[in-house]
Design a protein around this motif. Structure first.
Motif, short mmCIF file in Angstrom:
data_model
loop_
_atom_site.label_atom_id
_atom_site.label_comp_id
_atom_site.label_asym_id
_atom_site.label_seq_id
_atom_site.Cartn_x
_atom_site.Cartn_y
_atom_site.Cartn_z
N VAL A 91 0.88 -1.20 -0.10
CA VAL A 91 -0.16 0.06 -0.07
C VAL A 91 1.08 1.22 0.03
N THR A 92 1.83 1.19 0.87
CA THR A 92 2.71 2.39 1.10
C THR A 92 3.57 2.73 -0.08
N GLY A 93 3.79 1.56 -1.13
CA GLY A 93 4.56 1.54 -2.22
C GLY A 93 4.06 2.45 -3.30
N PRO A 94 2.94 2.01 -3.81
CA PRO A 94 2.17 2.79 -4.84
C PRO A 94 1.93 4.21 -4.40
N LEU A 95 1.60 4.41 -3.02
CA LEU A 95 1.34 5.81 -2.57
C LEU A 95 2.56 6.62 -2.71
N TRP A 96 3.76 6.39 -2.42
CA TRP A 96 4.85 6.71 -2.77
C TRP A 96 5.24 7.08 -4.20
N GLY A 97 5.05 5.92 -4.92
CA GLY A 97 5.29 5.83 -6.18
C GLY A 97 4.47 6.74 -6.95
N ARG A 98 3.42 6.74 -6.93
CA ARG A 98 2.52 7.79 -7.27
C ARG A 98 3.01 9.17 -7.50
N LYS A 99 3.31 9.59 -6.05
CA LYS A 99 4.00 11.05 -6.04
C LYS A 99 5.20 11.32 -6.35
N ALA A 100 6.07 10.08 -6.45
CA ALA A 100 7.58 10.36 -6.58
C ALA A 100 7.85 10.10 -8.22
N TRP A 101 7.26 9.07 -8.77
CA TRP A 101 7.27 8.72 -10.36
C TRP A 101 6.21 9.23 -10.86
N GLY A 102 5.03 9.28 -10.48
CA GLY A 102 3.83 9.71 -11.28
C GLY A 102 3.25 8.49 -11.63
N VAL A 103 3.45 7.33 -11.26
CA VAL A 103 2.87 5.95 -11.54
C VAL A 103 2.45 5.08 -10.22
N TRP A 104 1.38 4.59 -10.31
CA TRP A 104 1.11 3.64 -8.99
C TRP A 104 1.90 2.45 -9.06
N TRP A 105 2.35 1.98 -10.17
CA TRP A 105 3.00 0.64 -10.21
C TRP A 105 4.05 0.62 -11.23
N GLN A 106 5.34 0.04 -10.77
CA GLN A 106 6.41 -0.18 -11.70
C GLN A 106 6.89 -1.22 -11.49
N TRP A 107 7.40 -2.02 -12.55
CA TRP A 107 7.86 -3.30 -12.54
C TRP A 107 9.16 -3.08 -12.19
N ASP A 108 9.50 -2.53 -10.91
CA ASP A 108 10.84 -2.53 -10.53
C ASP A 108 11.24 -3.81 -9.95
N ALA A 109 12.43 -4.27 -9.92
CA ALA A 109 13.07 -5.48 -9.56
C ALA A 109 12.43 -5.94 -8.11
N ARG A 110 12.86 -5.18 -7.30
CA ARG A 110 12.51 -5.42 -5.88
C ARG A 110 11.04 -5.46 -5.44
N LEU A 111 10.38 -4.26 -5.95
CA LEU A 111 8.80 -4.37 -5.94
C LEU A 111 8.23 -5.71 -6.30
N THR A 112 8.84 -6.03 -7.51
CA THR A 112 8.21 -7.32 -8.18
C THR A 112 8.58 -8.72 -7.17
N LEU A 113 10.01 -8.80 -6.76
CA LEU A 113 10.34 -9.80 -6.00
C LEU A 113 9.36 -9.80 -4.59
N ALA A 114 9.35 -8.75 -4.15
CA ALA A 114 8.38 -8.40 -2.84
C ALA A 114 7.02 -8.79 -3.09
N MET A 115 6.46 -8.45 -4.24
CA MET A 115 5.00 -8.97 -4.43
C MET A 115 5.00 -10.49 -4.64
N ILE A 116 5.68 -10.87 -5.28
CA ILE A 116 5.75 -12.33 -5.65
C ILE A 116 5.99 -13.17 -4.06
N VAL A 117 6.85 -12.79 -3.28
CA VAL A 117 6.95 -13.52 -2.19
C VAL A 117 5.62 -13.31 -1.40
N TRP A 118 5.08 -12.13 -1.35
CA TRP A 118 3.85 -11.84 -0.69
C TRP A 118 2.70 -12.69 -1.06
N LEU A 119 2.77 -12.95 -2.33
CA LEU A 119 1.59 -13.71 -2.84
C LEU A 119 2.04 -15.39 -2.53
N THR A 120 3.21 -15.65 -2.34
CA THR A 120 3.34 -16.94 -1.97
C THR A 120 2.81 -17.28 -0.78
#
Lengths: 218, 227, 236
Positions: A91-120
């Motif tokens: 939740v905090t990631g996209p909130l930050w990303g929206r303000k910082a990069w202008g996008v809600w989601w980015q397929w950044d390596a660490r973000l993606t890794l974290a999401m996959i582990v989270w899903l597991t």
């Protein structure tokens, strides 16, 4: 563990009470300004998620191969911690990303890794919840595989994103920021320990309740 | 050691004989894989031309989805008369049962890939056969990785509730590295100037994944299958 | 490995809040046929599954001779034969293929001869090459029994083996069980068919709510004694 509850709670409350003060006093980051400060809670959340995943993996191993009931309790607690703190991170990631990069989601390596582990580990909890009797042993298999998978996910996602350079944020933090950052990490770790202890105690309580039910029949 | 492989052979042969008789899982999985490719093709084709990386992605998605289906059906068969239980009671190394079922699943997926790979190459005008050895290596290593985890999970879920939906729920997050490596490795082979070392690197990662997870599965099969 | 006794000491097994077995103690010797009776859901199948090493007890020990299941390892399973509710045969294979498959998995010497003998006993010679899916319930039961006994186990566990059998088959099975008993096997049979088991069983025990009680020999038929014991244990 019960004896530590009160001091841990006080400590966690104190640290989280003080953290906003530290964060407010930390220097502003040059490009992102105020928004960057979400990082002080965002990054430690991910640390805790990985710690939870790690705990779940080790505990699953102990449960499967040593038959330790207590290990099963730690495994489910670890998975729940990973899920909750992962959710905070997601939740905090996209909130930050929206303000910082202008996008809600980015397929950044660490973000993606974290999401996959989270899903597991969400999958682990789904199995425990809906798999019927005996699913705690099956979930231990998933927990073990999930934890073992983390380096592979890291590697594959990193290679997948070779077009984006890997950035390592922590060493580049200025001195005022570094102190705040590590303080927040410590605060989250204390919170995690507290939550883990409470959750394990809850599981143990459930097991004791089951045993009481059973002994009623005697 | 010999007895281990004897058991593997017996189990694989038994599955093969049963499948050859009805060919039910084979035909339905093949058809499903073809439908998968079609559905995704309609999703990703733009202006009558294939989106560049879509071929690689669609190929591996079709393999993953049909693989999940085949795994579910293969173990549903063993559940009918609880024959897996009977095998667990035999004086054999229980890990050999795992390897036997895994081999059967691999043969089935191999048959699916023999059909789907040329189909994708045709439909997307993708030069998949430029580097046949590397492609075959990626397919073999990737399928082994997917099936290794899938066979363990499908066996595990044999007596669980909601097992039909839980298998993909559990399997996909764990096999994401396989999918990434397979898709990227294949995509690299489809580029105009092929980056062979990169493809080899993906292949190496798949190989490593296979070794680690087959080993893990061999260790965990017995504890996970006994209550 | 071989053994001549089966001993349960305070075996308990729970599934969540349900206690399937409550401190069950029982000893069976070679050459004994023990009838395991009890209402449905009493824990009989669980007891057999534990004996067959498919489930582990939560507490208590099961000893095969002097060794536990863990000590004895895989070779113990070669001495155990289980016929469960589910018949453990492949419907897509023929009778002879089923028997041959399990015979080979069990590494039996002269598999073909044994398979032929088994088909004879099951009276399935005329249907040997037909897929099991086309068999009647009774035929499947007979085949499943032969499959369970193909490797000449020392410990024979049968879960409701008389289900679906006609009179002739029931008589044949009864004779088979007494034959096994005289060969020195330990035979543990669960059944609701008290009239059939009474003349051939050496002992009868009852499982109710997870507890095991012996049905003492005495006045009246087995069914009458069983009913009496049921009435005593269930307060109205």
């Amino acid at each position: 563990m019960t004896k530590a509850f009160l001091p841990l709670t006080i400590l966690a409350a104190a640290m989280f009470g003080y953290a906003p003060i530290m964060i407010a006093n930390a220097p502003f980051e040059s490009t992102m300004g105020l928004v960057q400060k979400i990082f002080y809670f965002h990054a430690p959340s991910w640390f805790v998620m990985f710690a939870g995943a790690f705990i779940c993996g080790i505990a699953s191993f102990m449960f499967l191969f040593r038959g330790s009931r207590a290990a099963d309790q730690y495994a489910v607690a670890g998975a729940e911690i990973a899920t909750i703190f992962g959710l905070i991170g997601m939740v905090t990631g996209p909130l930050w990303g929206r303000k910082a990069w202008g996008v809600w989601w980015q397929w950044d390596a660490r973000l993606t890794l974290a999401m996959i582990v989270w899903l597991t580990f969400i999958a682990y909890l789904l199995l425990r919840r809906y798999g019927g009797p005996g699913s705690n042993k099956l979930a231990a298999g998933v927990g073990l595989f999930g934890a073992a998978n983390i380096p592979f996910v890291y590697l594959s996602v990193n290679w997948w994103r070779t077009i984006h350079p890997k950035t390592s944020v922590v060493p580049t933090l200025g001195p005022g920021m570094r102190g705040t950052f590590w303080f927040c990490v410590a605060a989250f770790m204390v919170l995690m320990t507290l939550v883990l202890a409470v959750r394990v105690r809850l599981e143990r309580g459930k097991a004791q309740l089951d045993e009481l039910y059973l002994s009623l029949e005697d | 050691m010999v007895r281990f492989f004897e058991t593997v052979w017996l189990v694989t042969r038994k599955d093969f004989v049963i499948e050859v008789r009805s060919r039910e899982i084979l035909y339905t999985t093949l058809f499903f894989a073809v439908s998968c490719v079609l559905v995704f093709a309609f999703g990703f084709v733009r202006d009558g031309r294939p989106v560049e990386d879509a071929a690689a992605g669609i190929l591996w998605i079709a393999i993953a989805f049909s693989g999940t289906l085949a795994l579910g059906r293969a173990f549903e068969r063993e559940r009918q008369s609880e024959t897996l239980r009977a095998l667990l009671m035999a004086p054999v190394d229980r890990a050999a049962l795992y390897v036997g079922k895994l081999t059967g699943v691999l043969l089935l997926l191999g048959a699916v890939e023999v059909l789907v790979v040329p189909m994708v190459a045709l439909m997307f005008q993708a030069p998949l056969f430029r580097h046949p050895l590397l492609l075959a290596g990626l397919l073999v290593a990737g399928t082994i990785g997917f099936a290794a985890v899938g066979t363990l999970f499908a066996a595990m879920l044999g007596r669980a509730r909601s097992r039909d939906v839980l298998l993909p729920v559990l399997l996909y997050p764990i096999t994401i590295p396989v999918i990434i490596a397979g898709v990227r490795g294949t995509a690299v082979l489809l580029q105009t100037d092929v980056d062979v070392p990169m493809a080899r690197a993906w292949l190496a990662m798949l190989g490593f994944f296979d070794v680690v997870f087959i080993t893990l599965a061999l260790w965990t099969f017995e504890p996970v299958m006994t209550e | 490995m071989d053994f001549t006794s089966l001993t349960f000491s305070d075996v308990s097994r729970t599934f969540g809040r349900r206690r399937a077995l409550n401190r069950v103690s029982l000893r069976c010797e070679a050459g004994e046929l023990v009838a395991l009776l009890g209402p449905n859901g009493a824990g009989k199948s669980t007891l057999l599954a534990i004996t067959a090493t498919l489930i582990e007890p939560n507490s208590g020990t099961v000893r095969y001779g002097e060794s536990s299941a863990r000590e004895a390892g895989a070779s113990l399973r070669a001495r155990i034969g289980l016929l469960g509710h589910d018949l453990y045969i492949y419907p897509e294979l023929s009778a002879v293929e089923n028997l041959r498959f399990f015979g080979r998995v069990y590494r039996l010497p002269d598999v073909d001869r044994r398979v032929e003998a088994a088909l004879e006993r099951a009276d399935l010679m005329h249907r040997r090459d037909d897929p099991v899916s086309g068999f009647s319930r009774g035929m499947r039961q007979r085949l499943a029994l032969e499959r369970a006994l193909l490797h000449e186990p020392r410990l024979v566990l049968l879960d409701e083996p008389f289900t679906g059998l006609d009179d002739a088959a029931t008589g044949a099975l009864g004779r088979r069980l007494t034959g096994l008993r005289s060969e020195g096997c330990i035979v543990l049979v669960t059944t609701h068919d008290l009239e059939t088991i009474e003349p051939i069983a050496d002992r009868a025990v009852m499982l109710q709510n997870g507890r095991l009680t012996a049905i003492e020999p005495g006045a009246g038929s087995l069914r009458e004694r069983y009913r009496r014991l049921c009435a005593v244990s269930t307060p109205s």
